[in-house]
Scaffold this active site. Structure first.
Site, mmCIF file in Angstrom:
data_model
loop_
_atom_site.group_PDB
_atom_site.id
_atom_site.type_symbol
_atom_site.label_atom_id
_atom_site.label_comp_id
_atom_site.label_asym_id
_atom_site.label_seq_id
_atom_site.Cartn_x
_atom_site.Cartn_y
_atom_site.Cartn_z
ATOM 1 N N HIS A 1 -92.839 44.241 49.249
ATOM 2 C CA HIS A 1 -93.608 43.154 49.857
ATOM 3 C C HIS A 1 -93.176 43.036 51.317
ATOM 4 C CE1 HIS A 1 -94.581 40.963 45.823
ATOM 5 N NE2 HIS A 1 -95.402 41.958 46.061
ATOM 6 N N LYS B 1 -89.556 44.545 53.394
ATOM 7 C CA LYS B 1 -89.584 45.848 54.054
ATOM 8 C C LYS B 1 -88.277 46.169 54.784
ATOM 9 C CE LYS B 1 -94.619 46.310 54.289
ATOM 10 N NZ LYS B 1 -94.744 46.517 52.892
ATOM 11 N N THR C 1 -96.543 52.949 48.962
ATOM 12 C CA THR C 1 -97.776 52.355 49.468
ATOM 13 C C THR C 1 -97.828 52.580 50.978
ATOM 14 O OG1 THR C 1 -96.608 50.243 49.448
ATOM 15 C CG2 THR C 1 -98.108 50.676 47.617
ATOM 16 N N THR D 1 -95.493 50.551 53.676
ATOM 17 C CA THR D 1 -94.087 50.774 53.338
ATOM 18 C C THR D 1 -93.715 52.228 53.606
ATOM 19 O OG1 THR D 1 -94.102 49.025 51.663
ATOM 20 C CG2 THR D 1 -92.368 50.682 51.477
ATOM 21 N N SER E 1 -102.771 51.114 50.584
ATOM 22 C CA SER E 1 -101.991 49.887 50.699
ATOM 23 C C SER E 1 -102.114 49.108 49.390
ATOM 24 C CB SER E 1 -102.495 49.044 51.869
ATOM 25 O OG SER E 1 -103.839 48.670 51.645
ATOM 26 N N GLY E 2 -101.226 48.157 49.195
ATOM 27 C CA GLY E 2 -101.247 47.350 47.975
ATOM 28 C C GLY E 2 -102.558 46.632 47.764
ATOM 29 N N ASP F 1 -100.695 50.171 44.469
ATOM 30 C CA ASP F 1 -99.804 49.934 43.329
ATOM 31 C C ASP F 1 -100.413 50.520 42.057
ATOM 32 O OD1 ASP F 1 -101.789 47.953 43.679
ATOM 33 O OD2 ASP F 1 -100.641 46.444 42.598
ATOM 34 N N HIS G 1 -102.498 39.618 49.530
ATOM 35 C CA HIS G 1 -102.808 41.001 49.885
ATOM 36 C C HIS G 1 -101.719 41.978 49.451
ATOM 37 C CE1 HIS G 1 -100.196 39.894 53.274
ATOM 38 N NE2 HIS G 1 -99.926 41.185 53.348
#
Length: 133
Positions: free
Chosen positions: A10, A14, A36, A39, A56-57, A62, A89
């Site tokens: 999250h 990071k 992701t 990250t 991205s998430g 994920d 998000h």
């Protein structure tokens, strides 16, 4: 066939995942890493490690990692989550948690367990074949 280590964090976590990757850089450099999008980009930029980046998430990254777990392509997951201030998000832990449990894949959700999991993987790197679980 589990070959990859998945890395998810999250936004507020990071910096912790970057520090973790720096601390385990030598070991992680010998693994295939998947993360992701943002990250993975930060890990590559700030540590020099190569990372396969999925969406991205918020765009299902994920779930892409979850699919890899279900396909027996992931041997461990580090998902540093922010339980207090996660934003809509950001990736959702629930699907990843469930698929890890179903497939018996270790999942670290905080820095303490992440260090334990990566430390164990580091010990196992010299072993040619891992015992079936």
């Amino acid at each position: 066939m589990r070959t990859r280590v998945a890395l998810i964090a999250h936004d507020r976590k990071k910096p912790e995942i970057i520090a973790l990757c720096r601390d385990f850089k030598e070991m992680l450099a010998q693994e295939e890493l998947v993360a992701t999008k943002s990250t993975g980009g930060l890990i590559e930029e700030l540590t020099g490690l190569h990372v396969i980046r999925v969406n991205s998430g918020e765009k299902g990254g994920d779930l892409q990692i979850g699919s890899m777990i279900a396909s027996d392509e992931i041997k461990a997951v580090v998902f540093l989550r922010d339980p207090l201030t996660a934003h809509p998000h950001e990736p959702d832990i629930n699907a990843v948690l469930k698929i890890c449990d179903v497939n018996n894949v270790p999942l670290a959700t905080n820095i303490a367990t992440a260090r334990l999991v990566l430390g164990h993987l580091k010990e196992l790197q010299g072993v040619k074949e891992l015992p079936e679980t």
